[in-house]
Design a protein around this motif. Structure first.
Motif, PDB file in Angstrom:
ATOM      1  N   PRO A 104       0.828  -1.212   0.000  1.00  0.00           N
ATOM      2  CA  PRO A 104       0.000   0.000   0.000  1.00  0.00           C
ATOM      3  C   PRO A 104       0.861   1.260   0.000  1.00  0.00           C
ATOM      4  N   VAL A 105       0.367   2.252  -0.717  1.00  0.00           N
ATOM      5  CA  VAL A 105       1.009   3.562  -0.785  1.00  0.00           C
ATOM      6  C   VAL A 105      -0.054   4.612  -0.479  1.00  0.00           C
ATOM      7  N   GLY A 106       0.331   5.641   0.277  1.00  0.00           N
ATOM      8  CA  GLY A 106      -0.555   6.758   0.536  1.00  0.00           C
ATOM      9  C   GLY A 106       0.011   8.035  -0.049  1.00  0.00           C
ATOM     10  N   LEU A 107      -0.813   9.073  -0.139  1.00  0.00           N
ATOM     11  CA  LEU A 107      -0.390  10.360  -0.676  1.00  0.00           C
ATOM     12  C   LEU A 107      -0.720  11.455   0.326  1.00  0.00           C
ATOM     13  N   VAL A 108       0.203  12.392   0.503  1.00  0.00           N
ATOM     14  CA  VAL A 108       0.008  13.528   1.410  1.00  0.00           C
ATOM     15  C   VAL A 108       0.131  14.808   0.596  1.00  0.00           C
ATOM     16  N   LEU A 109      -0.920  15.611   0.608  1.00  0.00           N
ATOM     17  CA  LEU A 109      -0.917  16.911  -0.049  1.00  0.00           C
ATOM     18  C   LEU A 109      -0.723  17.988   1.015  1.00  0.00           C
ATOM     19  N   LEU A 110       0.389  18.709   0.935  1.00  0.00           N
ATOM     20  CA  LEU A 110       0.698  19.742   1.909  1.00  0.00           C
ATOM     21  C   LEU A 110       0.066  21.051   1.457  1.00  0.00           C
ATOM     22  N   ALA A 111      -0.966  21.487   2.187  1.00  0.00           N
ATOM     23  CA  ALA A 111      -1.748  22.664   1.807  1.00  0.00           C
ATOM     24  C   ALA A 111      -1.995  23.559   3.007  1.00  0.00           C
ATOM     25  N   ALA A 112      -0.991  23.663   3.888  1.00  0.00           N
ATOM     26  CA  ALA A 112      -1.163  24.396   5.143  1.00  0.00           C
ATOM     27  C   ALA A 112      -0.327  25.665   5.219  1.00  0.00           C
ATOM     28  N   GLY A 113       0.616  25.851   4.309  1.00  0.00           N
ATOM     29  CA  GLY A 113       1.583  26.934   4.449  1.00  0.00           C
ATOM     30  C   GLY A 113       1.003  28.319   4.203  1.00  0.00           C
ATOM     31  N   ARG A 114       1.722  29.324   4.683  1.00  0.00           N
ATOM     32  CA  ARG A 114       1.278  30.714   4.570  1.00  0.00           C
ATOM     33  C   ARG A 114       1.639  31.337   3.228  1.00  0.00           C
ATOM     34  N   ALA A 144       2.281  27.228  11.442  1.00  0.00           N
ATOM     35  CA  ALA A 144       3.166  28.402  11.448  1.00  0.00           C
ATOM     36  C   ALA A 144       4.590  28.051  11.853  1.00  0.00           C
ATOM     37  N   ASP A 145       4.788  26.881  12.441  1.00  0.00           N
ATOM     38  CA  ASP A 145       6.133  26.450  12.837  1.00  0.00           C
ATOM     39  C   ASP A 145       6.937  25.891  11.670  1.00  0.00           C
ATOM     40  N   GLY A 146       6.303  25.750  10.511  1.00  0.00           N
ATOM     41  CA  GLY A 146       7.050  25.319   9.343  1.00  0.00           C
ATOM     42  C   GLY A 146       6.514  24.058   8.694  1.00  0.00           C
ATOM     43  N   THR A 176      12.314  19.614  11.949  1.00  0.00           N
ATOM     44  CA  THR A 176      11.751  20.845  12.503  1.00  0.00           C
ATOM     45  C   THR A 176      11.881  21.964  11.477  1.00  0.00           C
ATOM     46  N   GLY A 177      11.117  23.011  11.690  1.00  0.00           N
ATOM     47  CA  GLY A 177      11.240  24.208  10.873  1.00  0.00           C
ATOM     48  C   GLY A 177      10.622  24.065   9.499  1.00  0.00           C
ATOM     49  N   ASP A 178      11.007  24.966   8.614  1.00  0.00           N
ATOM     50  CA  ASP A 178      10.426  25.019   7.277  1.00  0.00           C
ATOM     51  C   ASP A 178      11.238  24.170   6.307  1.00  0.00           C
ATOM     52  N   ARG A 179      11.350  22.901   6.645  1.00  0.00           N
ATOM     53  CA  ARG A 179      12.122  21.969   5.825  1.00  0.00           C
ATOM     54  C   ARG A 179      11.308  20.708   5.587  1.00  0.00           C
TER      55      ARG A 179
END
Length: 211
Positions: A4-14, A78-80, A158-161
């Motif tokens: 099984p494979v899942g997908l994550v869409l990152l849609a939280a950034g400012r 907001a923490d990244g 951590t952070g914006d990485r």
């Protein structure tokens, strides 16, 4: 039974470089940027899709209305970017050993490329730590991460990485040829969006962020 494979869409950034208006809601060809990315993730038919929300959560949620996504909130967006990656991975089914990480501001990634990453992971023996698309000699996004191998390292981010720094120098990363420059194209500023709408040369992403 395929892995099984899942997908994550990152849609939280400012998206602070874009200006006051939420970047992911900016219009491209009649639909918000984030919906382009979400529709590509679903069209790939590679596995369940989790979308991580944060900044401008309600309008982004509305922009994704009607799509077969699991929406999860990152209260610490907001923490990244690292926090959103961790929230998204935690929301995937435990059985999904591979996770394709998509960025909401990359509207040009074709579904076929996403599907090929998932298929390559399922076929690989032994499993790589990650599968990274490469175009013109440069690594791009989305990236498929092996949750089993990278779990501890991902938990410490951590952070914006994203995961890019974790993969640098590893010998168990599979580079996957990508046709076209969509894997290098993100939208950081209104000027980039206008250029993309005109069909100008693609703007390349910051490789330091990675997925």
């Amino acid at each position: 039974m395929p892995d099984p494979v899942g997908l994550v869409l990152l849609a939280a950034g400012r998206g602070t470089r874009f200006g006051a208006a939420p970047k992911l809601l900016a219009d491209l060809d009649g639909k918000p940027l984030v919906r382009h990315a979400a529709e590509a993730a679903l069209a790939a038919e590679a596995g369940p899709v989790v979308a991580v929300l944060g900044h401008a959560q309600e309008p982004v949620r509305a922009a994704l209305a009607g799509l077969d996504l699991r929406l999860v909130e990152n209260p610490h967006y907001a923490d990244g970017l690292a926090t959103s990656l961790q929230v998204g991975l935690a929301a995937l089914p435990e059985a999904a050993g591979g996770a394709v990480i998509l960025l909401g501001d990359m509207p040009c990634v074709p579904p076929g490329l996403i599907r090929s990453l998932a298929d390559a992971f399922r076929a690989a023996a032994p499993k790589p730590a990650a599968i990274v698309p490469v175009c013109d000699g440069r690594r791009g996004n989305p990236v498929l991460l092996n949750r089993r191998i990278l779990a501890d390292d991902l938990a410490r981010l951590t952070g914006d990485r994203g995961a890019g720094p974790l993969l640098a120098g590893r010998t168990d990363v599979l580079e996957w040829p990508a046709d076209g420059s969509g894997v290098l194209v993100d939208v950081d500023t209104p000027e980039m969006l206008k250029g993309l709408a005109r069909g100008d040369s693609a703007q390349e992403q910051d490789p330091a962020l990675g997925p």
